[in-house]
Design a protein around this motif. Structure first.
Motif, PDB file in Angstrom:
ATOM      1  N   TRP A   4      24.533  34.760  92.286  1.00 16.27           N
ATOM      2  CA  TRP A   4      24.953  36.111  92.664  1.00 16.27           C
ATOM      3  C   TRP A   4      24.420  36.468  94.037  1.00 16.27           C
ATOM      4  O   TRP A   4      25.131  37.030  94.854  1.00 16.27           O
ATOM      5  N   LEU A   5      23.161  36.133  94.287  1.00 19.24           N
ATOM      6  CA  LEU A   5      22.585  36.417  95.590  1.00 19.24           C
ATOM      7  C   LEU A   5      23.312  35.619  96.654  1.00 19.24           C
ATOM      8  O   LEU A   5      23.693  36.157  97.685  1.00 19.24           O
ATOM      9  N   MET A   6      23.523  34.317  96.403  1.00 17.68           N
ATOM     10  CA  MET A   6      24.241  33.491  97.361  1.00 17.68           C
ATOM     11  C   MET A   6      25.671  33.988  97.528  1.00 17.68           C
ATOM     12  O   MET A   6      26.204  33.979  98.627  1.00 17.68           O
ATOM     13  N   LEU A   7      26.313  34.425  96.446  1.00 16.05           N
ATOM     14  CA  LEU A   7      27.667  34.927  96.532  1.00 16.05           C
ATOM     15  C   LEU A   7      27.701  36.175  97.400  1.00 16.05           C
ATOM     16  O   LEU A   7      28.552  36.296  98.283  1.00 16.05           O
ATOM     17  N   LEU A 112      31.871  28.534  99.354  1.00 19.17           N
ATOM     18  CA  LEU A 112      30.521  27.984  99.465  1.00 19.17           C
ATOM     19  C   LEU A 112      30.535  26.610 100.120  1.00 19.17           C
ATOM     20  O   LEU A 112      29.660  26.292 100.923  1.00 19.17           O
ATOM     21  N   ASN A 113      31.540  25.786  99.798  1.00 20.31           N
ATOM     22  CA  ASN A 113      31.639  24.457 100.410  1.00 20.31           C
ATOM     23  C   ASN A 113      31.888  24.541 101.908  1.00 20.31           C
ATOM     24  O   ASN A 113      31.451  23.663 102.657  1.00 20.31           O
ATOM     25  N   HIS A 114      32.591  25.577 102.355  1.00 17.39           N
ATOM     26  CA  HIS A 114      32.805  25.752 103.788  1.00 17.39           C
ATOM     27  C   HIS A 114      31.534  26.251 104.482  1.00 17.39           C
ATOM     28  O   HIS A 114      31.257  25.877 105.617  1.00 17.39           O
ATOM     29  N   ASP A 121      21.770  19.854 102.681  1.00 14.79           N
ATOM     30  CA  ASP A 121      20.776  20.526 101.847  1.00 14.79           C
ATOM     31  C   ASP A 121      21.058  22.023 101.776  1.00 14.79           C
ATOM     32  O   ASP A 121      21.569  22.621 102.730  1.00 14.79           O
ATOM     33  N   CYS A 122      20.705  22.619 100.639  1.00  8.86           N
ATOM     34  CA  CYS A 122      20.807  24.068 100.504  1.00  8.86           C
ATOM     35  C   CYS A 122      19.821  24.714 101.466  1.00  8.86           C
ATOM     36  O   CYS A 122      18.757  24.155 101.751  1.00  8.86           O
TER      37      CYS A 122
END
Length: 190
Positions: A4-7, A112-114, A121-122
């Motif tokens: 959610w945070l990453m989104l 996210l892949n883009h 690495d994250c």
């Protein structure tokens, strides 16, 4: 949770495009959040803390979060975002313009892949804590301990530079609602 945070961060960064003006010394006041889905939704946020309040952009942000999913979250994951801005005491739905506003994103995994290509690495601090930043997100609990983030200057559309906002994101997959999150914040620039 970190999904959610990453989104939220990802969608914010995705929306930062052309026809924008430079936003400096912006601040966010009164941050609040809550789950808005059904009690049996598989993806839920359990805790989210941000400081300082107000949050300065650019500036430093301290965040911690935890959440869980009872199912694997894999592509395609849709997100339906509703963004409202308070105008003269009324909440007005912000339309989807250049993929910013009240938009439907058909596959957040693709976004996210883009942003973070497979094989890369994250970003920190997700990498340090072994938290995923791309699909699939395995079923389980996720926790981001208190971590520091550097918030850079961000180009935002002029209509997003000042005001009170409400954002609702509904996560879906396989024709089902998987989770729902509401955020409230105020954005003020000098």
């Amino acid at each position: 949770m970190e999904k959610w945070l990453m989104l939220a961060v990802s969608l914010s960064l995705v929306g930062v495009q052309v026809n924008c003006r430079r936003l400096t010394n912006a601040q966010i006041w009164g941050f609040d959040w809550k789950n808005c889905g059904k009690p049996d939704d598989p993806a839920v946020l359990k805790a989210l803390a941000l400081s300082p309040d107000p949050i300065a952009i650019p500036g430093d942000l301290t965040a911690s979060a935890s959440g869980a999913t009872s199912v694997e979250l894999a592509a395609p994951l849709s997100v339906n975002v509703t963004l409202e801005k308070e105008v003269a005491g009324f909440w007005v739905k912000v339309p989807c313009v250049d993929e910013i506003g009240s938009c439907h994103y058909q596959d957040v995994c693709d976004i996210l892949n883009h942003l973070i290509p497979p094989g890369q690495d994250c970003p920190e601090p997700l990498h340090t804590y072994g938290l995923p930043c791309r699909c699939p997100f395995k079923a389980g609990s996720y926790s981001l301990p208190q971590s520091n983030f550097d918030l850079p200057d961000v180009d935002l559309p002029y209509w997003l530079t000042n005001g009170n906002y409400r954002v609702q994101g509904v996560l879906g997959g396989g024709g089902k609602e998987l989770g729902c999150l509401k955020l409230a914040l105020s954005l003020h620039s000098n």
